[in-house]
Design a protein around this motif. Structure first.
Motif, PDB file in Angstrom:
ATOM      1  N   ARG A  14       0.860  -1.177   0.000  1.00  0.00           N
ATOM      2  CA  ARG A  14       0.000   0.000   0.000  1.00  0.00           C
ATOM      3  C   ARG A  14       0.900   1.233   0.000  1.00  0.00           C
ATOM      4  O   ARG A  14       1.378   1.639   1.063  1.00  0.00           O
ATOM      5  N   PRO A  15       1.158   1.826  -1.146  1.00  0.00           N
ATOM      6  CA  PRO A  15       2.036   2.994  -1.174  1.00  0.00           C
ATOM      7  C   PRO A  15       1.459   4.105  -0.289  1.00  0.00           C
ATOM      8  O   PRO A  15       0.325   4.550  -0.521  1.00  0.00           O
ATOM      9  N   PRO A  16       2.217   4.561   0.716  1.00  0.00           N
ATOM     10  CA  PRO A  16       1.685   5.545   1.667  1.00  0.00           C
ATOM     11  C   PRO A  16       1.194   6.827   1.007  1.00  0.00           C
ATOM     12  O   PRO A  16       0.183   7.384   1.430  1.00  0.00           O
ATOM     13  N   ASP A  17       1.903   7.279  -0.068  1.00  0.00           N
ATOM     14  CA  ASP A  17       1.465   8.546  -0.675  1.00  0.00           C
ATOM     15  C   ASP A  17       0.106   8.397  -1.359  1.00  0.00           C
ATOM     16  O   ASP A  17      -0.769   9.254  -1.244  1.00  0.00           O
ATOM     17  N   LEU A  18      -0.102   7.239  -2.019  1.00  0.00           N
ATOM     18  CA  LEU A  18      -1.413   7.010  -2.663  1.00  0.00           C
ATOM     19  C   LEU A  18      -2.497   6.895  -1.594  1.00  0.00           C
ATOM     20  O   LEU A  18      -3.614   7.391  -1.756  1.00  0.00           O
ATOM     21  N   TRP A  19      -2.137   6.221  -0.496  1.00  0.00           N
ATOM     22  CA  TRP A  19      -3.111   6.062   0.595  1.00  0.00           C
ATOM     23  C   TRP A  19      -3.500   7.429   1.148  1.00  0.00           C
ATOM     24  O   TRP A  19      -4.675   7.729   1.354  1.00  0.00           O
ATOM     25  N   ASP A  20      -2.503   8.278   1.353  1.00  0.00           N
ATOM     26  CA  ASP A  20      -2.759   9.603   1.929  1.00  0.00           C
ATOM     27  C   ASP A  20      -3.613  10.454   0.992  1.00  0.00           C
ATOM     28  O   ASP A  20      -4.538  11.134   1.429  1.00  0.00           O
ATOM     29  N   CYS A  63      -2.167   3.298  12.097  1.00  0.00           N
ATOM     30  CA  CYS A  63      -2.308   4.717  11.712  1.00  0.00           C
ATOM     31  C   CYS A  63      -2.170   4.963  10.219  1.00  0.00           C
ATOM     32  O   CYS A  63      -2.539   6.033   9.732  1.00  0.00           O
ATOM     33  N   GLY A  64      -1.602   3.994   9.471  1.00  0.00           N
ATOM     34  CA  GLY A  64      -1.385   4.226   8.048  1.00  0.00           C
ATOM     35  C   GLY A  64      -0.504   5.446   7.831  1.00  0.00           C
ATOM     36  O   GLY A  64       0.522   5.622   8.501  1.00  0.00           O
ATOM     37  N   SER A  65      -0.925   6.320   6.927  1.00  0.00           N
ATOM     38  CA  SER A  65      -0.107   7.492   6.572  1.00  0.00           C
ATOM     39  C   SER A  65      -0.191   8.591   7.624  1.00  0.00           C
ATOM     40  O   SER A  65       0.446   9.637   7.462  1.00  0.00           O
ATOM     41  N   GLY A  66      -0.998   8.407   8.650  1.00  0.00           N
ATOM     42  CA  GLY A  66      -1.134   9.425   9.706  1.00  0.00           C
ATOM     43  C   GLY A  66      -2.151  10.501   9.358  1.00  0.00           C
ATOM     44  O   GLY A  66      -2.302  11.490  10.075  1.00  0.00           O
ATOM     45  N   TYR A  67      -2.897  10.288   8.264  1.00  0.00           N
ATOM     46  CA  TYR A  67      -3.845  11.311   7.814  1.00  0.00           C
ATOM     47  C   TYR A  67      -4.865  11.643   8.912  1.00  0.00           C
ATOM     48  O   TYR A  67      -5.115  12.813   9.222  1.00  0.00           O
ATOM     49  N   ILE A  68      -5.447  10.613   9.503  1.00  0.00           N
ATOM     50  CA  ILE A  68      -6.520  10.851  10.480  1.00  0.00           C
ATOM     51  C   ILE A  68      -5.967  11.617  11.690  1.00  0.00           C
ATOM     52  O   ILE A  68      -6.563  12.606  12.140  1.00  0.00           O
ATOM     53  N   TRP A  76       0.680  12.003  21.511  1.00  0.00           N
ATOM     54  CA  TRP A  76       0.164  11.181  20.412  1.00  0.00           C
ATOM     55  C   TRP A  76       1.024   9.947  20.232  1.00  0.00           C
ATOM     56  O   TRP A  76       2.256  10.029  20.313  1.00  0.00           O
ATOM     57  N   ARG A  77       0.375   8.814  19.977  1.00  0.00           N
ATOM     58  CA  ARG A  77       1.099   7.583  19.630  1.00  0.00           C
ATOM     59  C   ARG A  77       0.528   7.081  18.320  1.00  0.00           C
ATOM     60  O   ARG A  77      -0.680   6.821  18.223  1.00  0.00           O
ATOM     61  N   LEU A  78       1.374   6.994  17.330  1.00  0.00           N
ATOM     62  CA  LEU A  78       0.940   6.477  16.029  1.00  0.00           C
ATOM     63  C   LEU A  78       1.547   5.104  15.845  1.00  0.00           C
ATOM     64  O   LEU A  78       2.780   4.969  15.792  1.00  0.00           O
ATOM     65  N   LEU A  79       0.699   4.102  15.806  1.00  0.00           N
ATOM     66  CA  LEU A  79       1.173   2.710  15.766  1.00  0.00           C
ATOM     67  C   LEU A  79       0.823   2.070  14.435  1.00  0.00           C
ATOM     68  O   LEU A  79      -0.311   2.167  13.959  1.00  0.00           O
ATOM     69  N   ASP A  80       1.780   1.405  13.847  1.00  0.00           N
ATOM     70  CA  ASP A  80       1.545   0.620  12.639  1.00  0.00           C
ATOM     71  C   ASP A  80       2.670  -0.409  12.541  1.00  0.00           C
ATOM     72  O   ASP A  80       3.709  -0.246  13.188  1.00  0.00           O
ATOM     73  N   TYR A  81       2.463  -1.467  11.791  1.00  0.00           N
ATOM     74  CA  TYR A  81       3.567  -2.417  11.638  1.00  0.00           C
ATOM     75  C   TYR A  81       4.334  -2.164  10.349  1.00  0.00           C
ATOM     76  O   TYR A  81       5.359  -2.792  10.109  1.00  0.00           O
ATOM     77  N   SER A  82       3.862  -1.220   9.539  1.00  0.00           N
ATOM     78  CA  SER A  82       4.546  -0.952   8.269  1.00  0.00           C
ATOM     79  C   SER A  82       5.555   0.186   8.455  1.00  0.00           C
ATOM     80  O   SER A  82       5.174   1.307   8.809  1.00  0.00           O
ATOM     81  N   THR A  83       6.833  -0.122   8.199  1.00  0.00           N
ATOM     82  CA  THR A  83       7.858   0.927   8.337  1.00  0.00           C
ATOM     83  C   THR A  83       7.626   2.022   7.300  1.00  0.00           C
ATOM     84  O   THR A  83       7.845   3.199   7.580  1.00  0.00           O
ATOM     85  N   ASP A  84       7.156   1.644   6.117  1.00  0.00           N
ATOM     86  CA  ASP A  84       6.903   2.649   5.069  1.00  0.00           C
ATOM     87  C   ASP A  84       5.826   3.636   5.525  1.00  0.00           C
ATOM     88  O   ASP A  84       5.962   4.852   5.364  1.00  0.00           O
TER      89      ASP A  84
END
Ligand SMILES: C[S@@+](CC[C@H](N)C(=O)[O-])C[C@H]1O[C@@H](n2cnc3c(N)ncnc32)[C@H](O)[C@@H]1O
Length: 252
Positions: A32-38, A72-77, A92-100
């Motif tokens: 899931r490319p983060p920029d496309l997701w955002d 959190c994905g791209s952190g948009y929310i 704030w804590r932004l948790l995800d397992y994707s380093t990208d």
């Protein structure tokens, strides 16, 4: 086409590609490319008109000093909630397992003070992650099979007396559509959950998503010791229903 989640042993996020009706399973996380997701998030009616306003409303009423975005994905929310005027100084804590996703979120969340970016797989017990008074999970449970253990891990991220918000879509129409090809899907869904192949609207990639009955999600979090305090429904412009489940972690 129904897919037995057990077929995906070792598959972290359940990534599948639908090619001419055949699902090819991959052992890699959802691509899931983060920029496309955002970019997708920025024009998404559900996030902008339902999810973000609902979190801001709950945060404004409770004045939390810590908030965790779980998956959190791209952190948009998180960025939009912060920009929406909640009190400054929240941890704030932004948790995800994707380093990208986390690096993208870190590069974009420069306006949020006191942000920790936490790489963690929710299938693993969260031992060293500080508990937060408010947490939310938006659509993260589409990515992997939610079970009793993961519900416990997610609940463990919330302080006693704190609130957990879970956002998820009503997947009934998707299930009915898939059942046209494979009626077994309907039985799986009736018993709580099924896996469906679908095109991701933000990235145009074909992925497997985990379709949970709302009742199943409620039951799993009640089993994890939380109490359901509120259920909010949103009907999108396209007539699709989305839910916010609000749980309270009881003080013992
Ligand atoms: C459907 S996206 C939702 C992102 C964000 N919450 C939103 O609504 O825009 C799911 C997110 O959960 C993350 N994720 C998937 N499986 C995970 C796991 N086992 N542990 C932690 N994060 C996970 C993915 O990397 C992805 O960023």
């Amino acid at each position: 086409m129904a897919v037995d989640p057990q077929d995906r042993c070792g598959d972290v996020a359940g990534c599948g590609f639908l090619i001419s009706g055949i699902i090819h399973l991959s052992n890699s996380p959802v691509e899931r490319p983060p920029d496309l997701w955002d970019q997708g998030c920025a024009t998404d009616e559900i996030r902008n008109q339902f999810v973000i306003p609902a979190i801001i409303e709950v945060a404004s009423a409770n004045d939390p000093d810590s908030i965790i975005d779980i998956g959190c994905g791209s952190g948009y929310i998180a960025r939009e909630v912060e920009a929406g005027g909640i009190a400054k100084g929240v941890a704030w804590r932004l948790l995800d397992y994707s380093t990208d996703m986390l690096s993208f979120a870190r590069s974009r969340c420069t306006d949020i003070e006191r942000t920790a970016f936490i790489r963690h797989d929710l299938r693993v017990e969260p031992r060293d992650i500080p508990k937060s008074i408010l947490g939310y999970v938006a659509y993260t449970f589409l990515d992997f099979l939610l079970d009793e253990t993961i519900a416990l891990h997610v609940s463990d991220l919330i302080m006693e007396g704190g609130t957990l918000l879970v956002f998820l879509p009503d997947v009934l129409e998707d299930v009915i559509e898939a059942a046209g090809q494979d009626p077994a899907v309907l039985d799986e869904y009736r018993s709580g959950h099924c896996s469906l192949a679908k095109r991701d609207k933000f990235t145009s990639k074909n992925v497997l998503f985990e379709a949970n009955r709302v009742e199943n999600v409620i039951q799993l979090f009640l089993g994890a010791g939380l109490v359901l305090t509120h259920l909010r429904t949103h009907r999108s412009a396209k007539g699709k229903f989305h839910y916010m489940l609000s749980f309270r972690a009881l003080s013992v």
